[in-house]
Scaffold this active site. Structure first.
Site, PDB file in Angstrom:
ATOM      1  N   HIS A   1       0.174   5.002   1.724  1.00 26.22           N
ATOM      2  CA  HIS A   1       0.201   5.304   3.159  1.00 26.22           C
ATOM      3  C   HIS A   1       1.457   4.678   3.756  1.00 26.22           C
ATOM      4  CE1 HIS A   1      -2.449   6.330   6.797  1.00 26.22           C
ATOM      5  NE2 HIS A   1      -1.235   6.049   7.277  1.00 26.22           N
ATOM      6  N   LEU A   2       2.362   5.523   4.174  1.00 26.31           N
ATOM      7  CA  LEU A   2       3.624   5.091   4.762  1.00 26.31           C
ATOM      8  C   LEU A   2       3.387   4.135   5.934  1.00 26.31           C
ATOM      9  CD1 LEU A   2       6.777   5.725   4.842  1.00 26.31           C
ATOM     10  CD2 LEU A   2       6.179   7.252   6.721  1.00 26.31           C
ATOM     11  N   HIS A   3       4.188   3.092   6.020  1.00 23.90           N
ATOM     12  CA  HIS A   3       4.133   2.179   7.160  1.00 23.90           C
ATOM     13  C   HIS A   3       5.476   1.480   7.307  1.00 23.90           C
ATOM     14  CE1 HIS A   3       2.654   0.068   3.574  1.00 23.90           C
ATOM     15  NE2 HIS A   3       3.165  -1.041   4.096  1.00 23.90           N
ATOM     16  N   GLN A   4       5.925   1.377   8.542  1.00 24.31           N
ATOM     17  CA  GLN A   4       7.186   0.704   8.857  1.00 24.31           C
ATOM     18  C   GLN A   4       6.882  -0.729   9.276  1.00 24.31           C
ATOM     19  OE1 GLN A   4      10.794   1.627   9.416  1.00 24.31           O
ATOM     20  NE2 GLN A   4      11.019   1.475  11.623  1.00 24.31           N
TER      21      GLN A   4
ATOM     22  N   ILE B   1       0.886  -1.169   0.000  1.00 22.12           N
ATOM     23  CA  ILE B   1       0.000   0.000   0.000  1.00 22.12           C
ATOM     24  C   ILE B   1       0.922   1.216   0.000  1.00 22.12           C
ATOM     25  CG2 ILE B   1      -1.798   1.258   1.241  1.00 22.12           C
ATOM     26  CD1 ILE B   1      -2.748  -1.475   2.284  1.00 22.12           C
TER      27      ILE B   1
END
Length: 189
Positions: A137-140, A134
């Site tokens: 939307h930034l996600h770690q 995705i």
């Protein structure tokens, strides 16, 4: 002959040992991937509006939240996401960037406390070409790893065997998160 073939397709035992993972088809077919890059289509924008158990949220911070990955590489695979719909690390405010890293550290501490992994993979995939499922939307990713946790299955069968249900994993980590927070703050959660 057709009846025999139908039995094999239905999972009747034969000479092969099979690990059926039909749940992976939703990921392969793109379920939960936004139709476009808008926040209205984004699962990471939707999840914070759900209760923690339904949304698989382990912890909520001021700027970011921690959620289980619906398609984990290993048990306890967590995602640290800003609440704000941004796609690039350079778009984060200073507060969001600090909390993203702080929650990643706390996620590691919690995972160590509840499941004793031997190591971790951490990472941000920026853009589709870099492997972001995705990208909007930034996600770690915080992925716990154990010696011998990866075998031929991901390479040969494109399948990962996971020994714990997501709901059970969320409950274990959410309960452990409180304990971890108390340990790091000297008893103040």
């Amino acid at each position: 002959m057709e009846a025999e073939r139908a039995d094999q397709l239905a999972g009747v035992p034969d000479a092969f040992d099979r690990l059926w993972t039909p749940h992976r088809m939703v990921y392969i077919n793109g379920e939960n991937k936004p139709a476009d890059a808008t926040s209205g289509q984004c699962p990471f924008c939707r999840v914070p509006g759900e209760d923690d158990e339904t949304g698989l949220i382990v912890h909520r911070g001021e700027h970011c939240f921690v959620v289980l990955n619906l398609y984990p590489y290993s048990p306890g695979h967590l995602l640290v996401c800003p609440y704000r719909h941004v796609s690039d690390l350079t778009e984060l405010t200073e507060g969001e960037a600090r909390e993203l890293m702080l929650l990643s550290q706390q996620a590691m501490g919690t995972l160590r406390a509840v499941s004793a992994p031997h190591g971790f993979n951490l990472g941000l995939n920026q853009g589709d070409v870099a492997g972001a499922g995705i990208a909007a939307h930034l996600h770690q990713h915080v992925v716990p790893r154990w010696k011998g946790d990866a075998n031929f299955m991901p390479v040969v069968a494109q399948t990962r065997a996971l020994p714990m249900l997501l709901g059970d994993t969320r409950r274990l980590l959410a309960e452990g998160w409180v304990d971890q927070a108390e340990r790091t703050s000297g008893g103040e959660a």
